[in-house]
Scaffold this motif. Structure first.
Motif, PDB file in Angstrom:
ATOM      1  N   ALA A 162       8.933   7.904   2.943  1.00 51.85           N
ATOM      2  CA  ALA A 162       9.946   8.798   2.391  1.00 51.85           C
ATOM      3  C   ALA A 162       9.668  10.256   2.718  1.00 51.85           C
ATOM      4  CB  ALA A 162      10.020   8.616   0.869  1.00 51.85           C
ATOM      5  N   ASN A 163       8.420  10.569   3.107  1.00 55.29           N
ATOM      6  CA  ASN A 163       8.076  11.950   3.404  1.00 55.29           C
ATOM      7  C   ASN A 163       6.814  11.975   4.258  1.00 55.29           C
ATOM      8  OD1 ASN A 163       5.909  11.503   1.528  1.00 55.29           O
ATOM      9  ND2 ASN A 163       7.350  11.980  -0.135  1.00 55.29           N
ATOM     10  N   GLU A 164       6.346  13.174   4.562  1.00 53.53           N
ATOM     11  CA  GLU A 164       5.179  13.320   5.436  1.00 53.53           C
ATOM     12  C   GLU A 164       3.916  12.734   4.802  1.00 53.53           C
ATOM     13  OE1 GLU A 164       2.600  16.878   7.648  1.00 53.53           O
ATOM     14  OE2 GLU A 164       4.529  17.324   6.664  1.00 53.53           O
ATOM     15  N   GLU A 165       3.786  12.904   3.486  1.00 53.97           N
ATOM     16  CA  GLU A 165       2.604  12.357   2.800  1.00 53.97           C
ATOM     17  C   GLU A 165       2.532  10.842   2.976  1.00 53.97           C
ATOM     18  OE1 GLU A 165       3.467  16.254   0.980  1.00 53.97           O
ATOM     19  OE2 GLU A 165       4.678  14.509   1.451  1.00 53.97           O
ATOM     20  N   GLU A 166       3.659  10.185   2.822  1.00 53.60           N
ATOM     21  CA  GLU A 166       3.674   8.731   2.974  1.00 53.60           C
ATOM     22  C   GLU A 166       3.392   8.317   4.420  1.00 53.60           C
ATOM     23  OE1 GLU A 166       6.946   6.641   1.331  1.00 53.60           O
ATOM     24  OE2 GLU A 166       6.725   7.501  -0.680  1.00 53.60           O
ATOM     25  N   GLN A 167       3.798   9.117   5.381  1.00 53.45           N
ATOM     26  CA  GLN A 167       3.505   8.823   6.778  1.00 53.45           C
ATOM     27  C   GLN A 167       2.002   8.838   7.037  1.00 53.45           C
ATOM     28  OE1 GLN A 167       5.714  11.706   9.056  1.00 53.45           O
ATOM     29  NE2 GLN A 167       7.692  10.690   8.734  1.00 53.45           N
ATOM     30  N   VAL A 168       1.305   9.824   6.432  1.00 59.19           N
ATOM     31  CA  VAL A 168      -0.149   9.912   6.599  1.00 59.19           C
ATOM     32  C   VAL A 168      -0.834   8.716   5.959  1.00 59.19           C
ATOM     33  CG1 VAL A 168      -2.206  11.255   6.004  1.00 59.19           C
ATOM     34  CG2 VAL A 168      -0.120  12.417   6.754  1.00 59.19           C
ATOM     35  N   ILE A 169      -0.392   8.344   4.771  1.00 58.43           N
ATOM     36  CA  ILE A 169      -0.987   7.202   4.076  1.00 58.43           C
ATOM     37  C   ILE A 169      -0.774   5.921   4.872  1.00 58.43           C
ATOM     38  CG2 ILE A 169      -0.938   5.818   1.970  1.00 58.43           C
ATOM     39  CD1 ILE A 169       0.029   8.374   0.516  1.00 58.43           C
ATOM     40  N   LEU A 170       0.433   5.750   5.409  1.00 60.36           N
ATOM     41  CA  LEU A 170       0.740   4.552   6.185  1.00 60.36           C
ATOM     42  C   LEU A 170      -0.134   4.470   7.432  1.00 60.36           C
ATOM     43  CD1 LEU A 170       2.633   2.085   6.319  1.00 60.36           C
ATOM     44  CD2 LEU A 170       4.204   3.476   7.691  1.00 60.36           C
ATOM     45  N   ALA A 171      -0.333   5.599   8.109  1.00 57.74           N
ATOM     46  CA  ALA A 171      -1.203   5.630   9.282  1.00 57.74           C
ATOM     47  C   ALA A 171      -2.637   5.271   8.905  1.00 57.74           C
ATOM     48  CB  ALA A 171      -1.154   7.004   9.944  1.00 57.74           C
ATOM     49  N   GLY A 172      -3.082   5.762   7.752  1.00 55.01           N
ATOM     50  CA  GLY A 172      -4.428   5.431   7.287  1.00 55.01           C
ATOM     51  C   GLY A 172      -4.580   3.949   7.023  1.00 55.01           C
ATOM     52  N   GLY A 173      -3.549   3.310   6.462  1.00 52.33           N
ATOM     53  CA  GLY A 173      -3.613   1.874   6.205  1.00 52.33           C
ATOM     54  C   GLY A 173      -3.726   1.074   7.475  1.00 52.33           C
ATOM     55  N   ALA A 174      -2.969   1.467   8.505  1.00 58.53           N
ATOM     56  CA  ALA A 174      -3.050   0.772   9.789  1.00 58.53           C
ATOM     57  C   ALA A 174      -4.433   0.922  10.404  1.00 58.53           C
ATOM     58  CB  ALA A 174      -1.982   1.312  10.735  1.00 58.53           C
ATOM     59  N   ASP A 175      -5.014   2.114  10.256  1.00 59.63           N
ATOM     60  CA  ASP A 175      -6.336   2.343  10.825  1.00 59.63           C
ATOM     61  C   ASP A 175      -7.418   1.586  10.055  1.00 59.63           C
ATOM     62  OD1 ASP A 175      -6.730   4.420  13.142  1.00 59.63           O
ATOM     63  OD2 ASP A 175      -8.625   4.346  12.044  1.00 59.63           O
ATOM     64  N   ARG A 176      -7.232   1.469   8.743  1.00 60.29           N
ATOM     65  CA  ARG A 176      -8.199   0.706   7.955  1.00 60.29           C
ATOM     66  C   ARG A 176      -8.181  -0.771   8.361  1.00 60.29           C
ATOM     67  NH1 ARG A 176      -6.525   4.451   4.208  1.00 60.29           N
ATOM     68  NH2 ARG A 176      -4.896   3.145   3.297  1.00 60.29           N
TER      69      ARG A 176
END
Length: 435
Positions: free
Chosen positions: A227-241
Protein backbone atom coordinates in the motif's frame (compact mmCIF):
# COMPACT_ATOMS: atom_id res chain seq x y z
CA UNK A 1 34.12 -14.41 11.45
CA UNK A 2 30.80 -15.13 9.74
CA UNK A 3 32.41 -14.74 6.33
CA UNK A 4 34.48 -17.86 6.99
CA UNK A 5 31.47 -19.54 8.53
CA UNK A 6 29.17 -19.21 5.50
CA UNK A 7 31.62 -18.61 2.66
CA UNK A 8 32.17 -15.27 0.90
CA UNK A 9 29.20 -15.44 -1.47
CA UNK A 10 26.77 -16.68 1.16
CA UNK A 11 28.06 -14.09 3.59
CA UNK A 12 27.09 -11.29 1.20
CA UNK A 13 23.58 -12.76 1.07
CA UNK A 14 23.58 -12.99 4.87
CA UNK A 15 24.58 -9.33 5.29
CA UNK A 16 21.96 -8.20 2.80
CA UNK A 17 19.31 -10.23 4.60
CA UNK A 18 20.45 -8.84 7.94
CA UNK A 19 20.23 -5.23 6.72
CA UNK A 20 16.82 -5.73 5.15
CA UNK A 21 15.58 -7.50 8.26
CA UNK A 22 16.64 -4.62 10.48
CA UNK A 23 14.97 -2.12 8.13
CA UNK A 24 11.85 -4.29 8.00
CA UNK A 25 11.63 -4.36 11.78
CA UNK A 26 11.70 -0.57 11.92
CA UNK A 27 9.35 -0.10 8.98
CA UNK A 28 6.84 -2.67 10.15
CA UNK A 29 6.33 -0.62 13.32
CA UNK A 30 5.24 2.23 11.02
CA UNK A 31 2.33 0.06 9.91
CA UNK A 32 1.46 -0.41 13.55
CA UNK A 33 1.43 3.36 14.06
CA UNK A 34 -0.12 4.52 10.78
CA UNK A 35 -2.70 1.87 9.88
CA UNK A 36 -6.10 1.53 11.48
CA UNK A 37 -5.88 -1.80 13.26
CA UNK A 38 -8.64 -4.34 13.23
CA UNK A 39 -9.39 -4.90 16.92
CA UNK A 40 -9.93 -8.60 17.51
CA UNK A 41 -10.95 -8.51 21.19
CA UNK A 42 -9.35 -10.89 23.66
CA UNK A 43 -7.36 -13.98 22.73
CA UNK A 44 -10.25 -16.11 24.03
CA UNK A 45 -12.54 -14.36 21.55
CA UNK A 46 -10.00 -14.85 18.75
CA UNK A 47 -9.89 -18.60 19.40
CA UNK A 48 -13.69 -18.78 19.46
CA UNK A 49 -13.96 -16.89 16.18
CA UNK A 50 -11.37 -19.13 14.50
CA UNK A 51 -13.39 -22.20 15.45
CA UNK A 52 -16.46 -20.57 13.94
CA UNK A 53 -14.66 -19.73 10.69
CA UNK A 54 -13.48 -23.32 10.35
CA UNK A 55 -17.02 -24.57 10.99
CA UNK A 56 -15.95 -26.33 14.20
CA UNK A 57 -17.51 -26.55 17.65
CA UNK A 58 -15.84 -26.45 21.10
CA UNK A 59 -15.37 -29.82 22.77
CA UNK A 60 -13.59 -33.01 21.83
CA UNK A 61 -14.96 -35.36 19.18
CA UNK A 62 -13.07 -38.61 18.73
CA UNK A 63 -13.97 -38.75 15.04
CA UNK A 64 -13.83 -35.14 13.80
CA UNK A 65 -16.40 -34.01 11.29
CA UNK A 66 -15.20 -34.56 7.74
CA UNK A 67 -14.19 -31.43 5.85
CA UNK A 68 -13.85 -33.21 2.51
CA UNK A 69 -16.89 -31.45 1.02
CA UNK A 70 -15.13 -28.13 1.50
CA UNK A 71 -12.52 -29.08 -1.11
CA UNK A 72 -14.91 -27.97 -3.86
CA UNK A 73 -14.75 -24.42 -2.48
CA UNK A 74 -10.96 -24.12 -2.63
CA UNK A 75 -10.24 -21.10 -4.83
CA UNK A 76 -7.78 -20.80 -7.67
CA UNK A 77 -4.95 -18.30 -7.45
CA UNK A 78 -6.50 -16.06 -10.10
CA UNK A 79 -9.69 -15.80 -8.01
CA UNK A 80 -7.88 -14.25 -5.05
CA UNK A 81 -7.59 -10.44 -4.92
CA UNK A 82 -4.36 -8.78 -3.80
CA UNK A 83 -4.19 -7.63 -0.19
CA UNK A 84 -2.06 -5.01 1.53
CA UNK A 85 -0.30 -5.56 4.85
CA UNK A 86 -2.69 -3.10 6.45
CA UNK A 87 -5.57 -5.45 5.60
CA UNK A 88 -4.16 -8.14 7.89
CA UNK A 89 -2.93 -5.85 10.67
CA UNK A 90 -4.84 -6.60 13.85
CA UNK A 91 -4.41 -6.79 17.60
CA UNK A 92 -5.81 -8.73 20.56
CA UNK A 93 -5.53 -8.54 24.34
CA UNK A 94 -4.61 -11.05 27.04
CA UNK A 95 -6.64 -9.50 29.92
CA UNK A 96 -4.40 -10.43 32.84
CA UNK A 97 -5.36 -7.36 34.87
CA UNK A 98 -9.02 -8.38 35.17
CA UNK A 99 -9.01 -12.19 35.00
CA UNK A 100 -7.58 -13.93 38.12
CA UNK A 101 -8.09 -17.39 36.57
CA UNK A 102 -6.00 -16.34 33.59
CA UNK A 103 -3.35 -14.95 35.93
CA UNK A 104 -2.94 -18.38 37.52
CA UNK A 105 -2.28 -19.88 34.08
CA UNK A 106 0.27 -17.26 33.00
CA UNK A 107 2.18 -16.26 36.12
CA UNK A 108 5.34 -17.81 37.57
CA UNK A 109 6.26 -17.86 41.24
CA UNK A 110 8.20 -14.59 40.91
CA UNK A 111 5.17 -12.74 39.57
CA UNK A 112 6.29 -12.55 35.95
CA UNK A 113 4.59 -14.05 32.91
CA UNK A 114 5.56 -17.53 31.75
CA UNK A 115 7.16 -16.96 28.35
CA UNK A 116 6.06 -20.39 27.20
CA UNK A 117 2.42 -19.34 27.55
CA UNK A 118 3.10 -16.27 25.45
CA UNK A 119 4.68 -18.40 22.72
CA UNK A 120 1.47 -20.43 22.56
CA UNK A 121 -0.55 -17.26 22.08
CA UNK A 122 1.84 -15.86 19.50
CA UNK A 123 1.59 -19.02 17.41
CA UNK A 124 -2.20 -18.90 17.55
CA UNK A 125 -2.23 -15.18 16.79
CA UNK A 126 0.02 -15.67 13.75
CA UNK A 127 -2.62 -18.02 12.35
CA UNK A 128 -5.27 -15.39 13.09
CA UNK A 129 -3.33 -12.80 11.07
CA UNK A 130 -3.39 -15.28 8.18
CA UNK A 131 -7.19 -15.38 8.52
CA UNK A 132 -7.23 -11.60 8.23
CA UNK A 133 -5.13 -11.76 5.06
CA UNK A 134 -7.20 -14.43 3.30
CA UNK A 135 -10.12 -13.10 1.28
CA UNK A 136 -12.24 -15.44 -0.84
CA UNK A 137 -14.78 -13.36 -2.81
CA UNK A 138 -16.47 -16.44 -4.31
CA UNK A 139 -16.98 -18.32 -1.03
CA UNK A 140 -20.75 -18.63 -0.41
CA UNK A 141 -22.04 -17.07 2.79
CA UNK A 142 -22.20 -19.53 5.66
CA UNK A 143 -19.60 -21.92 4.18
CA UNK A 144 -16.61 -22.50 6.51
CA UNK A 145 -13.15 -21.42 5.40
CA UNK A 146 -11.85 -24.25 3.15
CA UNK A 147 -8.31 -23.92 4.50
CA UNK A 148 -6.03 -25.38 7.15
CA UNK A 149 -3.36 -23.06 8.56
CA UNK A 150 -0.20 -24.74 9.88
CA UNK A 151 3.05 -23.46 11.37
CA UNK A 152 6.04 -24.27 9.16
CA UNK A 153 8.75 -22.61 11.22
CA UNK A 154 9.54 -19.75 13.55
CA UNK A 155 12.34 -17.78 11.93
CA UNK A 156 13.46 -15.80 14.97
CA UNK A 157 12.16 -14.35 18.21
CA UNK A 158 14.08 -11.60 20.01
CA UNK A 159 13.38 -10.53 23.60
CA UNK A 160 13.81 -7.09 25.15
CA UNK A 161 14.88 -6.39 28.73
CA UNK A 162 11.29 -5.66 29.80
CA UNK A 163 10.06 -8.36 32.20
CA UNK A 164 6.37 -9.00 31.70
CA UNK A 165 4.21 -8.67 34.80
CA UNK A 166 1.71 -11.44 35.43
CA UNK A 167 -1.03 -9.00 36.44
CA UNK A 168 -1.03 -6.46 33.58
CA UNK A 169 -2.72 -6.80 30.20
CA UNK A 170 -0.60 -7.89 27.23
CA UNK A 171 -1.30 -6.79 23.68
CA UNK A 172 -0.51 -8.91 20.64
CA UNK A 173 -0.39 -7.21 17.26
CA UNK A 174 0.81 -8.30 13.86
CA UNK A 175 0.28 -8.66 10.14
CA UNK A 176 1.27 -10.74 7.15
CA UNK A 177 4.60 -9.37 5.88
CA UNK A 178 5.32 -11.61 2.87
CA UNK A 179 3.57 -14.36 0.91
CA UNK A 180 4.55 -17.15 -1.44
CA UNK A 181 2.12 -19.23 -3.44
CA UNK A 182 0.88 -21.08 -0.35
CA UNK A 183 2.93 -19.67 2.53
CA UNK A 184 2.68 -16.52 4.61
CA UNK A 185 5.29 -14.81 6.76
CA UNK A 186 3.74 -13.12 9.78
CA UNK A 187 5.37 -10.60 12.11
CA UNK A 188 3.95 -10.55 15.65
CA UNK A 189 4.66 -8.12 18.51
CA UNK A 190 3.99 -8.52 22.21
CA UNK A 191 3.62 -5.39 24.36
CA UNK A 192 2.62 -4.64 27.93
CA UNK A 193 1.49 -1.42 29.59
CA UNK A 194 4.33 -0.02 31.72
CA UNK A 195 3.93 3.44 33.32
CA UNK A 196 0.89 4.17 31.13
CA UNK A 197 2.77 3.33 27.93
CA UNK A 198 3.03 0.09 25.95
CA UNK A 199 6.54 -1.38 26.06
CA UNK A 200 7.68 -4.04 23.61
CA UNK A 201 8.36 -7.46 25.11
CA UNK A 202 9.27 -9.39 22.00
CA UNK A 203 8.89 -9.64 18.25
CA UNK A 204 8.63 -12.83 16.24
CA UNK A 205 8.61 -13.98 12.64
CA UNK A 206 6.41 -16.97 11.82
CA UNK A 207 6.23 -18.81 8.51
CA UNK A 208 2.74 -20.27 8.13
CA UNK A 209 1.50 -22.69 5.50
CA UNK A 210 -1.90 -22.65 3.80
CA UNK A 211 -3.28 -26.13 3.26
CA UNK A 212 -6.56 -27.32 1.82
CA UNK A 213 -9.59 -28.14 3.98
CA UNK A 214 -8.43 -31.70 4.69
CA UNK A 215 -4.76 -30.73 5.21
CA UNK A 216 -3.72 -33.04 2.37
CA UNK A 217 -2.29 -30.49 -0.05
CA UNK A 218 -1.21 -26.88 -0.47
CA UNK A 219 -3.76 -24.11 -0.99
CA UNK A 220 -3.18 -20.75 -2.72
CA UNK A 221 -3.11 -17.47 -0.78
CA UNK A 222 -3.87 -13.89 -1.74
CA UNK A 223 -0.85 -12.03 -3.16
CA UNK A 224 0.39 -8.87 -1.46
CA UNK A 225 0.09 -5.49 -3.14
CA UNK A 226 2.07 -3.02 -0.98
CA UNK A 227 0.00 0.00 0.00
CA UNK A 228 2.99 2.31 0.42
CA UNK A 229 6.78 2.51 0.38
CA UNK A 230 7.10 1.07 3.89
CA UNK A 231 5.23 -2.05 2.86
CA UNK A 232 7.41 -2.39 -0.24
CA UNK A 233 10.53 -2.47 1.96
CA UNK A 234 9.00 -5.04 4.29
CA UNK A 235 7.94 -7.23 1.37
CA UNK A 236 11.46 -7.11 -0.10
CA UNK A 237 12.87 -8.09 3.28
CA UNK A 238 10.55 -11.10 3.44
CA UNK A 239 11.67 -12.32 0.03
CA UNK A 240 15.30 -11.95 1.06
CA UNK A 241 14.72 -13.79 4.32
CA UNK A 242 13.34 -16.70 2.31
CA UNK A 243 16.56 -16.83 0.29
CA UNK A 244 18.64 -16.65 3.46
CA UNK A 245 16.72 -19.56 5.02
CA UNK A 246 17.47 -21.61 1.92
CA UNK A 247 21.18 -20.74 2.11
CA UNK A 248 21.45 -21.65 5.79
CA UNK A 249 19.49 -24.87 5.31
CA UNK A 250 21.72 -25.97 2.42
CA UNK A 251 24.85 -25.28 4.47
CA UNK A 252 23.66 -26.95 7.68
CA UNK A 253 26.40 -28.91 9.44
CA UNK A 254 23.99 -31.85 9.44
CA UNK A 255 24.00 -31.84 5.62
CA UNK A 256 27.53 -30.80 4.57
CA UNK A 257 30.93 -31.09 6.20
CA UNK A 258 32.25 -28.30 8.41
CA UNK A 259 34.33 -25.55 6.80
CA UNK A 260 38.10 -25.18 7.20
CA UNK A 261 37.90 -22.93 10.26
CA UNK A 262 35.52 -25.35 12.00
CA UNK A 263 37.72 -28.32 11.17
CA UNK A 264 40.60 -26.48 12.84
CA UNK A 265 38.38 -25.86 15.85
CA UNK A 266 37.49 -29.56 16.01
CA UNK A 267 41.18 -30.49 16.09
CA UNK A 268 41.79 -27.95 18.84
CA UNK A 269 38.97 -29.53 20.87
CA UNK A 270 40.59 -32.91 20.38
CA UNK A 271 43.98 -31.65 21.60
CA UNK A 272 42.48 -29.93 24.63
CA UNK A 273 40.70 -33.09 25.78
CA UNK A 274 43.41 -35.67 25.03
CA UNK A 275 46.22 -36.35 27.56
CA UNK A 276 49.68 -35.26 26.49
CA UNK A 277 52.74 -37.52 26.78
CA UNK A 278 50.68 -40.71 26.90
CA UNK A 279 49.77 -43.55 24.61
CA UNK A 280 46.27 -43.88 26.09
CA UNK A 281 44.54 -42.77 22.90
CA UNK A 282 41.07 -43.70 24.17
CA UNK A 283 41.37 -41.61 27.30
CA UNK A 284 39.77 -38.14 27.42
CA UNK A 285 40.43 -35.44 30.00
CA UNK A 286 38.23 -32.54 31.01
CA UNK A 287 40.04 -29.17 31.20
CA UNK A 288 39.43 -26.94 34.23
CA UNK A 289 36.08 -25.16 34.46
CA UNK A 290 34.59 -27.32 31.71
CA UNK A 291 31.75 -29.85 31.52
CA UNK A 292 31.07 -32.68 29.12
CA UNK A 293 28.11 -32.20 26.82
CA UNK A 294 26.92 -35.73 27.57
CA UNK A 295 26.39 -34.65 31.20
CA UNK A 296 24.64 -31.40 30.27
CA UNK A 297 21.13 -32.22 29.15
CA UNK A 298 17.60 -32.58 30.51
CA UNK A 299 14.87 -34.88 29.24
CA UNK A 300 11.12 -35.09 29.68
CA UNK A 301 8.52 -37.43 28.17
CA UNK A 302 5.12 -35.80 27.65
CA UNK A 303 1.80 -37.50 27.08
CA UNK A 304 -0.28 -35.20 24.89
CA UNK A 305 -4.03 -34.84 25.41
CA UNK A 306 -6.91 -33.44 23.35
CA UNK A 307 -6.56 -30.09 25.17
CA UNK A 308 -3.23 -29.72 23.35
CA UNK A 309 -4.77 -30.06 19.89
CA UNK A 310 -5.16 -27.38 17.23
CA UNK A 311 -8.16 -26.76 15.00
CA UNK A 312 -7.05 -29.62 12.75
CA UNK A 313 -6.94 -32.23 15.53
CA UNK A 314 -3.14 -32.38 15.70
CA UNK A 315 -0.87 -31.34 18.54
CA UNK A 316 -0.82 -27.54 18.65
CA UNK A 317 2.55 -26.09 17.63
CA UNK A 318 2.34 -23.51 20.41
CA UNK A 319 2.10 -26.29 23.00
CA UNK A 320 5.28 -27.83 21.60
CA UNK A 321 7.00 -24.44 21.73
CA UNK A 322 5.95 -23.92 25.35
CA UNK A 323 7.06 -27.39 26.41
CA UNK A 324 10.39 -27.07 24.63
CA UNK A 325 11.09 -23.64 26.10
CA UNK A 326 10.32 -24.73 29.64
CA UNK A 327 12.62 -27.75 29.57
CA UNK A 328 15.31 -25.67 27.81
CA UNK A 329 15.11 -23.02 30.52
CA UNK A 330 15.37 -25.79 33.11
CA UNK A 331 18.47 -27.20 31.39
CA UNK A 332 20.07 -23.75 31.30
CA UNK A 333 19.20 -23.11 34.97
CA UNK A 334 20.66 -26.41 36.15
CA UNK A 335 23.77 -25.85 34.04
CA UNK A 336 24.61 -22.37 35.34
CA UNK A 337 22.97 -22.83 38.79
CA UNK A 338 21.20 -19.47 38.58
CA UNK A 339 18.15 -18.04 36.82
CA UNK A 340 18.95 -17.61 33.11
CA UNK A 341 17.34 -14.99 30.87
CA UNK A 342 15.97 -15.97 27.47
CA UNK A 343 17.54 -13.74 24.80
CA UNK A 344 16.79 -15.32 21.44
CA UNK A 345 14.92 -18.15 19.72
CA UNK A 346 15.88 -19.15 16.19
CA UNK A 347 14.92 -21.71 13.57
CA UNK A 348 12.08 -23.55 15.27
CA UNK A 349 11.19 -26.18 12.69
CA UNK A 350 7.97 -28.17 12.45
CA UNK A 351 8.89 -31.21 10.37
CA UNK A 352 5.89 -33.48 10.87
CA UNK A 353 2.42 -33.18 12.45
CA UNK A 354 1.90 -35.03 15.73
CA UNK A 355 -1.18 -37.04 16.68
CA UNK A 356 -2.93 -36.01 19.91
CA UNK A 357 -2.42 -39.49 21.42
CA UNK A 358 1.38 -39.34 21.07
CA UNK A 359 4.20 -39.66 23.56
CA UNK A 360 6.59 -36.76 23.00
CA UNK A 361 10.16 -36.86 24.30
CA UNK A 362 11.78 -33.46 24.74
CA UNK A 363 15.56 -33.44 25.18
CA UNK A 364 17.37 -30.15 25.82
CA UNK A 365 21.14 -30.24 25.21
CA UNK A 366 23.63 -27.55 26.20
CA UNK A 367 25.61 -27.51 22.95
CA UNK A 368 27.69 -24.34 23.21
CA UNK A 369 28.69 -21.76 25.82
CA UNK A 370 30.50 -18.43 25.58
CA UNK A 371 31.23 -16.22 28.59
CA UNK A 372 27.80 -15.88 30.27
CA UNK A 373 25.77 -17.24 27.33
CA UNK A 374 24.30 -20.71 26.93
CA UNK A 375 23.14 -22.17 23.62
CA UNK A 376 20.50 -24.90 23.91
CA UNK A 377 19.37 -27.30 21.19
CA UNK A 378 16.11 -29.04 22.07
CA UNK A 379 14.88 -32.01 20.07
CA UNK A 380 11.31 -33.32 20.09
CA UNK A 381 10.86 -37.01 19.24
CA UNK A 382 7.55 -38.83 18.91
CA UNK A 383 7.68 -42.29 20.49
CA UNK A 384 5.71 -45.29 19.32
CA UNK A 385 4.75 -47.05 22.57
CA UNK A 386 4.12 -50.36 20.76
CA UNK A 387 7.26 -50.64 18.62
CA UNK A 388 9.71 -48.41 20.51
CA UNK A 389 10.45 -46.45 17.32
CA UNK A 390 10.98 -42.71 17.52
CA UNK A 391 10.79 -39.98 14.90
CA UNK A 392 12.19 -36.46 15.28
CA UNK A 393 9.46 -33.90 14.57
CA UNK A 394 10.87 -30.61 15.87
CA UNK A 395 14.17 -28.90 16.63
CA UNK A 396 14.38 -25.72 18.74
CA UNK A 397 17.37 -23.40 19.24
CA UNK A 398 17.59 -21.06 22.26
CA UNK A 399 20.13 -18.53 23.50
CA UNK A 400 20.11 -17.77 27.24
CA UNK A 401 22.26 -15.41 29.29
CA UNK A 402 23.35 -16.10 32.87
CA UNK A 403 24.24 -13.58 35.60
CA UNK A 404 27.86 -14.75 35.61
CA UNK A 405 30.35 -16.54 33.38
CA UNK A 406 29.40 -20.18 32.90
CA UNK A 407 31.45 -23.35 32.52
CA UNK A 408 32.53 -24.27 29.01
CA UNK A 409 30.71 -27.25 27.54
CA UNK A 410 32.81 -29.67 25.48
CA UNK A 411 31.89 -32.59 23.21
CA UNK A 412 33.33 -36.09 23.51
CA UNK A 413 32.02 -37.85 20.41
CA UNK A 414 32.00 -36.79 16.76
CA UNK A 415 28.21 -36.57 16.88
CA UNK A 416 28.39 -34.17 19.83
CA UNK A 417 31.07 -32.18 18.01
CA UNK A 418 28.61 -31.57 15.15
CA UNK A 419 26.08 -30.33 17.73
CA UNK A 420 28.79 -28.07 19.15
CA UNK A 421 29.50 -26.59 15.69
CA UNK A 422 25.76 -26.20 15.07
CA UNK A 423 25.26 -24.41 18.40
CA UNK A 424 28.26 -22.17 17.76
CA UNK A 425 26.81 -21.14 14.41
CA UNK A 426 23.42 -20.34 15.93
CA UNK A 427 25.01 -18.34 18.73
CA UNK A 428 27.24 -16.31 16.39
CA UNK A 429 24.38 -15.65 13.97
CA UNK A 430 22.09 -14.42 16.76
CA UNK A 431 24.79 -12.15 18.15
CA UNK A 432 25.55 -10.72 14.72
CA UNK A 433 21.89 -10.04 13.90
CA UNK A 434 21.44 -8.25 17.22
CA UNK A 435 24.62 -6.18 16.91
Amino acid sequence: MLASLFGTGSFRVFLKAKNLLQVAIKKSSHIQNSAVANKSGTMAEVKKEMLKRFGLQPGYIREPKSREKLLEFQPKMEDLPARSMQDSFTYAIIPLSTDPVLQDMYINFMGFVRLGRLLEDMDFFAAWCCHQHLKLPNLPEGVPLPYSIVTILVDRIDFTNVQASGTQDIRLSGHVSWVGTSSMEVVVWLEQMVDEEYQKLTRALFLMGARNATNTGAAPVNPIQPANEEEQVILAGGADRKKQRQVLSAQSVFKVEPNAQEESLMYDLYKRTTPRHTLELNKRILPPNCRWMEDSFQMSTILSFPEHRNNHNRVFGGFLMRSALEISWTAAFLFCKSRPKLKHISDVSFVKPISVDSFIRMTAYVVYTKLNCIQIMTVADVLDAHTGNQVTTNVFNYTFSAPDTVSEVLPRSYNETMWYIHGRRKFKASRDLNS
